[in-house]
Design a protein around this motif. Structure first.
Motif: not given
Length: 409
Positions: A30-34, A102-105, A124-127, A205-209
């Motif tokens: 998540x650091x390098x993704x950001x 879902x995998x990250x969750x 942080x990592x999912x949303x 909305x993230x929760x519904x996804x």
């Protein structure tokens, strides 16, 4: 270039997951993704045609640069020599078809991590929310959110070592935690974001996804269906809750503005969850039934408050949380006002006062709102105004604070 919110929501978990596999660390992923998304936002319009591939490529090269500075150039020389425009493979591991979010969750909901830290890590990592945004959503100091995030990542690294998505059996074992985490995300969104201006900052909305992805994975599980019903029904009823920037009490909500398609889908889910429950209903099946009662009522006056009281009694038995206690007392307060039971109303207010004094911050706030509402409905105008004035100090900026201001002249 401005990154489209919908594109960000789709790309973020894919990039984080790919970089976490590459670096063998969720923290580094998540650091390098950001960093990659920040660089993407600085590119000229039209410069990037594949946001996921570009960000993965940039993230991997940033990681390799970091390794080079750690004096391991010789070991990674073959990787550094790859062409700048080499295609990037961001597909899942062989045999792994789990949705990226879902995998990250499932990774974030490791039972080695404390429940409060699981939610922070998931947000942080999912949303892709910042620590500041997470703290604001949860109503906790930014330093507390940052500490929980740090502890979660450290605990995960100690307990599991290298980054890996859990297998089917491990996912099944984590499912109750995952459901609770998705429900937490939805509650955060519904409580604090009545009119979200940015799709990338809408936890509901993230929760519904995530609930949709869970149903695809567990289509016959009544609790999974119940959770999706809660998300669908809650979002279907979100329109009409605000007028001119002010949140509306239940009696004034514009029910004609509700999303009828989403409402029907949520009611179908709720019915299916109840039908597939072999014995005692679980938390989310009961919550779906409660949402269904509210969604089916033509008005606040026509709501079956007696049925809601029964459902909350059952929910309290399987999930005795402060939030359920407050909601149950709100329903009992409605019954007391309509059924001429003044002694019950006195007891209800005493129980709410107890939650204001001893409950967690979110429950104390909701109990204070309930007490102010009861005072207003019973003609105690000055008492109600005083309670709403006190709430102005704890309710964040937005429609709910404007609602309190409306009754706190």
């Amino acid at each position: 270039m401005p990154i489209d919110p919908a594109a960000f929501r789709t790309a973020w978990p894919q990039v984080v997951r790919s970089l976490a596999v590459t670096t063998r660390s969720l923290d580094h992923g998540e650091e390098f993704a950001a960093e990659a998304f920040a660089r993407a936002a600085a590119q000229p319009d039209g410069a990037i045609t594949d946001l996921v591939g570009w960000c993965v490529q940039v993230g991997r090269r940033s990681w390799l640069d970091a390794l080079r500075h750690q004096a391991v150039l010789a070991r990674i020389q073959p990787q550094l020599a790859r062409p700048e425009v080499a295609p990037v493979d961001v597909s899942p591991e062989p045999g792994e078809d789990l949705d990226d979010r879902l995998a990250l969750l499932f990774v974030a909901c490791d039972d080695a991590i404390a429940p409060g830290a699981q939610l922070v890590l998931a947000m942080r990592v999912v949303c892709g929310l910042t620590v500041r945004q997470i703290a604001a959503h949860l109503g906790i100091p930014e330093a507390t959110a940052a500490a929980r995030l740090t502890r979660a990542k450290a605990t995960l690294a100690r307990a599991r070592g290298e980054f890996a998505v859990p297998d089917g059996a491990a996912r099944d074992a984590r499912l109750p935690i995952v459901l609770a985490c998705v429900a937490g995300l939805f509650t955060v969104g519904q409580r604090d974001e009545l009119q979200p201006a940015d799709a990338t900052q809408d936890p509901a909305r993230d929760a519904l996804t995530l609930a949709e992805a869970l149903v695809a994975r567990y289509p016959a599980d009544p609790e999974v269906l119940g959770l999706r019903a809660v998300c669908r029904l809650g979002l279907a009823r979100r329109p009409g809750r605000v007028r001119d920037g002010v949140a509306l009490p239940l009696d004034e909500v514009d029910r004609t503005a509700w999303d009828r398609r989403l409402l029907a889908a949520g009611l179908d889910d709720a019915s299916a969850a109840v039908a597939r429950t072999p014995g005692r209903p679980g938390r989310f099946t009961l919550e779906a039934a409660i949402s269904g009662v509210h969604a089916s009522a033509g008005s606040a006056e026509l709501t079956d408050w007696q049925r809601l009281a029964q459902l909350y009694d059952a929910l309290l038995a399987v999930w005795p949380s402060p939030a359920v206690r407050v909601a149950r007392l709100v329903v009992l307060g409605r019954l007391a006002l309509t059924g001429d039971r003044a002694p019950d109303l006195d007891r209800i207010e005493r129980d709410l006062e107890g939650l204001v004094a001893d409950g967690p911050p979110y429950a104390a706030r909701d109990a204070s709102l309930a007490l102010a509402d009861l005072a207003r409905r019973t003609g105690r105008t000055e008492e109600a105004a005083g309670r709403y004035r006190e709430l102005l100090d704890v309710v964040p900026e937005g429609p709910l604070r404007e609602f309190c201001r409306r009754y706190a002249p």
